[in-house]
Design a protein around this motif. Structure first.
Motif, mmCIF file in Angstrom:
data_model
loop_
_atom_site.group_PDB
_atom_site.id
_atom_site.type_symbol
_atom_site.label_atom_id
_atom_site.label_comp_id
_atom_site.label_asym_id
_atom_site.label_seq_id
_atom_site.Cartn_x
_atom_site.Cartn_y
_atom_site.Cartn_z
ATOM 1 N N VAL A 1 83.750 28.457 -44.355
ATOM 2 C CA VAL A 1 84.390 27.851 -42.951
ATOM 3 C C VAL A 1 84.218 26.300 -42.979
ATOM 4 O O VAL A 1 83.281 25.720 -43.218
ATOM 5 C CB VAL A 1 83.403 28.385 -41.943
ATOM 6 C CG1 VAL A 1 83.902 27.912 -40.651
ATOM 7 C CG2 VAL A 1 83.680 29.997 -41.935
ATOM 8 N N PRO A 2 85.435 25.560 -42.943
ATOM 9 C CA PRO A 2 85.351 24.348 -43.260
ATOM 10 C C PRO A 2 85.105 23.655 -41.783
ATOM 11 O O PRO A 2 84.928 24.251 -40.775
ATOM 12 C CB PRO A 2 86.566 23.936 -43.491
ATOM 13 C CG PRO A 2 87.672 25.207 -42.817
ATOM 14 C CD PRO A 2 86.677 26.184 -42.841
ATOM 15 N N GLY B 1 89.155 19.034 -40.745
ATOM 16 C CA GLY B 1 90.082 19.711 -42.060
ATOM 17 C C GLY B 1 91.008 20.389 -41.652
ATOM 18 O O GLY B 1 92.114 20.391 -42.526
ATOM 19 N N VAL B 2 90.563 21.461 -41.130
ATOM 20 C CA VAL B 2 91.556 22.714 -40.814
ATOM 21 C C VAL B 2 92.794 22.250 -40.157
ATOM 22 O O VAL B 2 93.915 22.685 -40.538
ATOM 23 C CB VAL B 2 90.911 23.898 -40.266
ATOM 24 C CG1 VAL B 2 92.025 25.053 -39.953
ATOM 25 C CG2 VAL B 2 89.958 24.377 -41.086
ATOM 26 N N LEU B 3 92.608 21.375 -39.284
ATOM 27 C CA LEU B 3 93.754 21.187 -38.081
ATOM 28 C C LEU B 3 94.381 20.063 -38.460
ATOM 29 O O LEU B 3 95.568 19.681 -38.197
ATOM 30 C CB LEU B 3 93.254 20.761 -36.675
ATOM 31 C CG LEU B 3 92.481 22.050 -35.988
ATOM 32 C CD1 LEU B 3 91.629 21.621 -35.029
ATOM 33 C CD2 LEU B 3 93.742 23.117 -35.441
ATOM 34 N N SER B 4 94.121 19.414 -39.617
ATOM 35 C CA SER B 4 94.767 18.193 -40.240
ATOM 36 C C SER B 4 95.781 18.600 -41.487
ATOM 37 O O SER B 4 96.158 17.550 -42.217
ATOM 38 C CB SER B 4 93.860 17.050 -40.515
ATOM 39 O OG SER B 4 92.960 17.467 -41.732
ATOM 40 N N TRP C 1 87.485 22.830 -30.846
ATOM 41 C CA TRP C 1 87.486 23.756 -32.201
ATOM 42 C C TRP C 1 86.079 23.743 -32.918
ATOM 43 O O TRP C 1 85.688 25.017 -33.400
ATOM 44 C CB TRP C 1 88.669 23.386 -32.900
ATOM 45 C CG TRP C 1 90.102 24.294 -32.645
ATOM 46 C CD1 TRP C 1 90.966 23.449 -32.202
ATOM 47 C CD2 TRP C 1 90.603 25.510 -32.946
ATOM 48 N NE1 TRP C 1 92.160 24.322 -31.911
ATOM 49 C CE2 TRP C 1 91.721 25.613 -32.435
ATOM 50 C CE3 TRP C 1 89.731 26.327 -33.480
ATOM 51 C CZ2 TRP C 1 92.370 26.953 -32.494
ATOM 52 C CZ3 TRP C 1 90.401 27.685 -33.714
ATOM 53 C CH2 TRP C 1 91.799 27.847 -33.258
ATOM 54 N N GLN C 2 85.650 22.397 -33.007
ATOM 55 C CA GLN C 2 84.492 22.407 -33.867
ATOM 56 C C GLN C 2 83.314 23.115 -33.086
ATOM 57 O O GLN C 2 82.465 23.721 -33.601
ATOM 58 C CB GLN C 2 84.020 20.931 -34.267
ATOM 59 C CG GLN C 2 82.960 20.820 -35.074
ATOM 60 C CD GLN C 2 83.014 21.474 -36.494
ATOM 61 O OE1 GLN C 2 84.187 21.558 -37.308
ATOM 62 N NE2 GLN C 2 82.135 22.605 -36.970
ATOM 63 N N PHE D 1 94.461 28.725 -36.309
ATOM 64 C CA PHE D 1 94.501 27.294 -36.348
ATOM 65 C C PHE D 1 95.732 26.720 -36.185
ATOM 66 O O PHE D 1 96.247 26.088 -36.969
ATOM 67 C CB PHE D 1 93.696 26.835 -37.206
ATOM 68 C CG PHE D 1 92.244 27.089 -37.371
ATOM 69 C CD1 PHE D 1 91.104 26.111 -36.670
ATOM 70 C CD2 PHE D 1 91.714 28.123 -37.929
ATOM 71 C CE1 PHE D 1 89.988 26.677 -36.745
ATOM 72 C CE2 PHE D 1 90.415 28.737 -37.850
ATOM 73 C CZ PHE D 1 89.345 27.768 -37.510
ATOM 74 N N HIS D 2 96.557 27.099 -35.108
ATOM 75 C CA HIS D 2 97.923 26.732 -35.061
ATOM 76 C C HIS D 2 97.963 25.127 -34.383
ATOM 77 O O HIS D 2 98.779 24.393 -35.043
ATOM 78 C CB HIS D 2 98.671 27.343 -33.868
ATOM 79 C CG HIS D 2 98.928 28.865 -34.153
ATOM 80 N ND1 HIS D 2 99.825 29.205 -35.375
ATOM 81 C CD2 HIS D 2 98.406 30.050 -34.004
ATOM 82 C CE1 HIS D 2 99.698 30.697 -35.502
ATOM 83 N NE2 HIS D 2 98.880 31.208 -34.524
#
Length: 173
Positions: free
Chosen positions: A59-60, A64-67, A34-35, A91-92
């Motif tokens: 955009v992070p 961070g987004v996935l946690s 993802w990164q 980001f499911h």
């Protein structure tokens, strides 16, 4: 560079046959993948917009987004590889990069070439296949980026695949 010819694949881009929002995905991914997608967007200079609900944010980092908490609203990243083509990443989960495209924006050889180039860039960056399933028919890809061929290839026979229109699914917003 032309991976596919419009005349050979136009049925897969017909919203009445495949739904207007096919599922595009990279299975078997991680937070690192993802990164990689987020870094690719920046490196290519593609216009983008990240949001959580109605709030637009910078955009992070993928981690961070996935946690985020399970009850949190699913963030999305809108990416325009060209001014007329939009991909919406959601980001499911970290184990699959997934995004939607609107087939109404992908009509004709020039737009098909743009789309194939976009899939190729993602596939090359991640070193993984990028697959497109008809809307509502997850797990049955019709085309995708092939790592070994280093191009987008057909994964279904257009002559056999569509004998009847697929039921259109209305996207939830």
């Amino acid at each position: 560079m032309t991976d596919l010819l419009w005349d050979d694949v136009s049925c897969f881009f017909d919203p009445d046959l495949t739904g207007s929002l096919p599922d595009v995905r990279v299975p078997g991914t991680s937070v690192t993948d993802w990164q990689g997608v987020l870094d690719l967007v920046v490196e290519k200079g593609w216009r983008c917009q990240y949001s959580e609900g109605e709030t637009v944010l910078p955009v992070p980092r993928a981690e961070g987004v996935l946690s985020r908490p399970a009850e949190a609203e699913c963030p999305e990243l809108r990416v325009w590889p060209t001014a007329d083509v939009l991909a919406i990443f959601r980001f499911h989960a970290d184990d699959e990069v997934d995004f939607d495209v609107d087939l109404r924006e992908l009509q004709g050889q020039e737009r098909l070439d743009t789309f194939c180039g976009f899939l190729r860039e993602i596939g090359r960056r991640l070193g993984k296949p990028v697959l497109m399933d008809p809307e509502g028919d997850y797990g049955h890809p019709v085309l995708g980026y092939d790592i070994e061929a280093d191009r987008v290839v057909l994964l279904a026979n257009p002559q056999v695949r569509f004998l009847q229109p697929v039921r259109a699914v209305t996207p939830q917003t």
